[in-house]
Design a protein around this motif. Structure first.
Motif, mmCIF file in Angstrom:
data_model
loop_
_atom_site.group_PDB
_atom_site.id
_atom_site.type_symbol
_atom_site.label_atom_id
_atom_site.label_comp_id
_atom_site.label_asym_id
_atom_site.label_seq_id
_atom_site.Cartn_x
_atom_site.Cartn_y
_atom_site.Cartn_z
ATOM 1 N N THR A 195 -4.939 5.167 -1.991
ATOM 2 C CA THR A 195 -4.814 4.396 -0.786
ATOM 3 C C THR A 195 -6.211 4.756 -0.030
ATOM 4 O OG1 THR A 195 -2.649 4.415 -0.456
ATOM 5 C CG2 THR A 195 -3.802 3.955 1.662
ATOM 6 N N GLY A 196 -6.599 5.813 0.107
ATOM 7 C CA GLY A 196 -7.864 6.416 0.704
ATOM 8 C C GLY A 196 -8.944 5.542 0.084
ATOM 9 N N VAL A 197 -9.175 5.852 -1.251
ATOM 10 C CA VAL A 197 -10.573 5.023 -1.784
ATOM 11 C C VAL A 197 -10.598 3.590 -1.670
ATOM 12 C CG1 VAL A 197 -11.550 4.970 -3.961
ATOM 13 C CG2 VAL A 197 -10.491 7.111 -3.444
ATOM 14 N N VAL A 198 -9.202 3.153 -1.903
ATOM 15 C CA VAL A 198 -9.285 1.549 -1.781
ATOM 16 C C VAL A 198 -9.688 1.135 -0.433
ATOM 17 C CG1 VAL A 198 -7.833 -0.621 -1.780
ATOM 18 C CG2 VAL A 198 -7.850 1.204 -3.662
ATOM 19 N N ASN A 199 -8.875 1.869 0.898
ATOM 20 C CA ASN A 199 -9.211 1.261 2.061
ATOM 21 C C ASN A 199 -10.685 1.605 2.578
ATOM 22 O OD1 ASN A 199 -6.541 0.731 1.686
ATOM 23 N ND2 ASN A 199 -5.788 1.771 3.720
ATOM 24 N N ALA A 200 -11.370 2.499 1.841
ATOM 25 C CA ALA A 200 -12.664 2.848 2.252
ATOM 26 C C ALA A 200 -13.496 1.664 2.254
ATOM 27 C CB ALA A 200 -13.174 4.063 1.541
ATOM 28 N N ALA A 201 -13.349 0.785 1.414
ATOM 29 C CA ALA A 201 -14.230 -0.480 1.015
ATOM 30 C C ALA A 201 -14.022 -1.356 2.283
ATOM 31 C CB ALA A 201 -13.730 -1.035 -0.240
ATOM 32 N N LEU A 202 -12.877 -1.243 2.916
ATOM 33 C CA LEU A 202 -12.508 -2.237 4.097
ATOM 34 C C LEU A 202 -13.675 -2.227 5.026
ATOM 35 C CD1 LEU A 202 -8.594 -1.921 4.392
ATOM 36 C CD2 LEU A 202 -9.940 -4.211 4.183
ATOM 37 N N LEU A 203 -14.327 -0.958 4.897
ATOM 38 C CA LEU A 203 -15.297 -0.674 6.102
ATOM 39 C C LEU A 203 -16.470 -1.619 6.208
ATOM 40 C CD1 LEU A 203 -15.162 3.013 6.262
ATOM 41 C CD2 LEU A 203 -14.208 1.601 7.993
ATOM 42 N N TRP A 204 -16.771 -2.077 4.715
ATOM 43 C CA TRP A 204 -17.995 -2.991 4.556
ATOM 44 C C TRP A 204 -17.624 -4.429 4.039
ATOM 45 C CZ3 TRP A 204 -17.221 1.723 1.993
ATOM 46 C CH2 TRP A 204 -16.745 1.713 0.521
ATOM 47 N N ASP A 205 -16.260 -4.572 3.434
ATOM 48 C CA ASP A 205 -16.312 -5.987 2.743
ATOM 49 C C ASP A 205 -14.851 -6.395 3.694
ATOM 50 O OD1 ASP A 205 -15.535 -8.174 1.197
ATOM 51 O OD2 ASP A 205 -15.538 -6.711 -0.464
ATOM 52 N N SER A 206 -15.034 -7.656 4.204
ATOM 53 C CA SER A 206 -13.897 -8.402 5.155
ATOM 54 C C SER A 206 -13.398 -9.285 4.071
ATOM 55 C CB SER A 206 -14.537 -8.698 6.161
ATOM 56 O OG SER A 206 -15.631 -9.810 6.143
ATOM 57 N N ARG A 207 -13.638 -9.694 2.682
ATOM 58 C CA ARG A 207 -13.164 -10.883 2.066
ATOM 59 C C ARG A 207 -11.592 -10.596 1.898
ATOM 60 N NH1 ARG A 207 -17.417 -11.111 -2.443
ATOM 61 N NH2 ARG A 207 -17.066 -8.681 -2.107
ATOM 62 N N TRP A 208 -10.817 -11.402 2.264
ATOM 63 C CA TRP A 208 -9.341 -11.147 1.871
ATOM 64 C C TRP A 208 -9.319 -11.371 0.198
ATOM 65 C CZ3 TRP A 208 -5.120 -9.077 1.976
ATOM 66 C CH2 TRP A 208 -3.966 -9.544 1.557
ATOM 67 N N SER A 209 -10.163 -12.146 -0.374
ATOM 68 C CA SER A 209 -10.046 -12.237 -1.880
ATOM 69 C C SER A 209 -10.442 -11.093 -2.526
ATOM 70 C CB SER A 209 -10.915 -13.350 -2.132
ATOM 71 O OG SER A 209 -12.184 -13.237 -1.809
ATOM 72 N N ALA A 210 -10.960 -10.150 -1.926
ATOM 73 C CA ALA A 210 -11.779 -8.961 -2.639
ATOM 74 C C ALA A 210 -10.723 -7.923 -2.440
ATOM 75 C CB ALA A 210 -12.800 -8.305 -1.969
ATOM 76 N N PHE A 211 -9.537 -8.262 -1.732
ATOM 77 C CA PHE A 211 -8.202 -7.299 -1.472
ATOM 78 C C PHE A 211 -7.027 -7.748 -1.748
ATOM 79 C CE2 PHE A 211 -11.826 -5.314 1.019
ATOM 80 C CZ PHE A 211 -11.856 -4.211 0.880
ATOM 81 N N ARG A 212 -6.713 -9.021 -2.065
ATOM 82 C CA ARG A 212 -5.468 -9.729 -2.250
ATOM 83 C C ARG A 212 -4.658 -8.925 -3.279
ATOM 84 N NH1 ARG A 212 -3.701 -15.111 -4.135
ATOM 85 N NH2 ARG A 212 -2.292 -15.533 -2.921
ATOM 86 N N ILE A 213 -5.437 -8.866 -4.458
ATOM 87 C CA ILE A 213 -4.642 -8.433 -5.784
ATOM 88 C C ILE A 213 -4.358 -6.844 -5.550
ATOM 89 C CG2 ILE A 213 -4.697 -7.477 -8.096
ATOM 90 C CD1 ILE A 213 -6.143 -10.198 -8.418
ATOM 91 N N LEU A 214 -5.173 -6.210 -4.644
ATOM 92 C CA LEU A 214 -5.047 -4.960 -4.320
ATOM 93 C C LEU A 214 -4.112 -4.549 -3.410
ATOM 94 C CD1 LEU A 214 -8.619 -3.536 -4.367
ATOM 95 C CD2 LEU A 214 -6.940 -2.514 -5.944
ATOM 96 N N PHE A 215 -3.992 -5.114 -2.261
ATOM 97 C CA PHE A 215 -3.085 -5.047 -1.276
ATOM 98 C C PHE A 215 -1.387 -5.519 -1.735
ATOM 99 C CE2 PHE A 215 -5.001 -5.242 3.051
ATOM 100 C CZ PHE A 215 -5.903 -4.246 2.776
ATOM 101 N N HIS A 216 -1.555 -6.379 -2.793
ATOM 102 C CA HIS A 216 -0.321 -6.818 -3.452
ATOM 103 C C HIS A 216 0.421 -5.732 -4.276
ATOM 104 C CE1 HIS A 216 -0.611 -11.296 -3.196
ATOM 105 N NE2 HIS A 216 -0.564 -10.983 -1.715
#
Length: 278
Positions: A195-216
């Motif tokens: 969770t920590g490594v994935v969520n760190a990318a939220l600090l510089w990437d705001s595209r939902w498409s970049a996290f949709r599969i990961l969040f699911h």
């Protein structure tokens, strides 16, 4: 070519190769936790530790199934550093506790998998990295900054917990939410690092498409953890303060991921409708 946002065939092939290992491990850990010493790589006790590791594998199944069929690299790229850290941490835990593992085929498969996966996944991430142009999908949704920062904070808390478990397993054995050995403490730390490594990318990437599969995938994993905590509540040491903190962290992550996913999906449907309208 740089910026073509293409998932290379070799990346999909690796995902397909990894998937059966994850499926078999998840089934063994969930269905037969009392026989892990015989059927898995080592004896895991209590079953809550087996269930926690299985929950990571369930999320991994969702993620790598997405990688296997996905055509756009940016939709899965942020999962690769998390998998590399997770697998590398498990390799380190294995080498530090070789005496705890069983002498069976499952351990051989475990050792081969974790001696290769961190390096293969890292190499694929490097090979593919420049293929992301940074452009959002059309249509896409931009994740609001407060939500991104809040989930990054949740991820940081999970990563800190995980690092503490790995670095000081003897301390964790005495104070964690359920009984641990030094090995299962380090494995638990590896799971929490995801969770920590994935969520760190939220600090510089705001595209939902970049996290949709990961969040699911993370919602699937968190749901599996929540169900495991309910099923194995007898394994929990409620007299320890960290138990309440851990339960709150899981609940907060589940609510946060669920709410943000629902909001982004609703906005994405609206944007698609507007795009399709004449």
């Amino acid at each position: 070519m740089p910026g073509d946002d293409r998932v290379l065939p070799v990346t999909r092939i690796v995902a397909v190769v990894i998937l059966p290992f994850l499926v078999v491990a998840a089934v063994l850990l969930y269905a037969l936790p009392a026989r892990t010493g015989e059927l898995f790589a080592w004896q895991i006790d209590p079953p809550m530790s087996a269930y926690l590791l299985a929950s990571a594998y369930v999320g991994g199944i969702w993620f790598f199934a997405g990688v296997a069929v996905e055509r756009r690299w940016h939709r899965v790229r942020h999962g690769f550093p998390a998998v590399a850290v997770f697998a590398g941490t498990l390799l380190a835990a294995t080498l530090l506790h070789l005496d705890r593992f069983s002498d069976n085929v499952s351990f051989f498969a475990w050792l081969v998998l974790y001696a290769t996966t961190p390096f293969v996944i890292a190499a694929l991430a490097i090979l593919q990295w420049r293929r992301d142009s940074g452009r959002p999908d059309h249509p896409d949704v931009l994740i609001p900054r407060p939500a991104r920062f809040a989930l990054a904070a949740v991820g940081a808390a999970a990563f800190i917990f995980g690092a503490a478990l790995f670095i000081a397993p003897d301390v964790a054995v005495a104070g964690w939410a359920w009984d641990l050995t030094p090995l299962t403490a380090r494995v638990t730390g590896a799971v929490m690092s995801l969770t920590g490594v994935v969520n760190a990318a939220l600090l510089w990437d705001s595209r939902w498409s970049a996290f949709r599969i990961l969040f699911h995938a993370q919602l699937v994993s968190l749901t599996a953890i929540a169900v495991s905590l309910a099923v194995r509540s007898g394994d929990l040491a409620f007299e320890r303060p960290v138990t309440v903190v851990f339960l709150a962290l899981v609940a907060g992550a589940l609510i946060g991921y669920g709410a943000l996913t629902a909001w982004c999906e609703a906005r994405l449907r609206r944007n698609r409708g507007q795009t399709a309208a004449p």
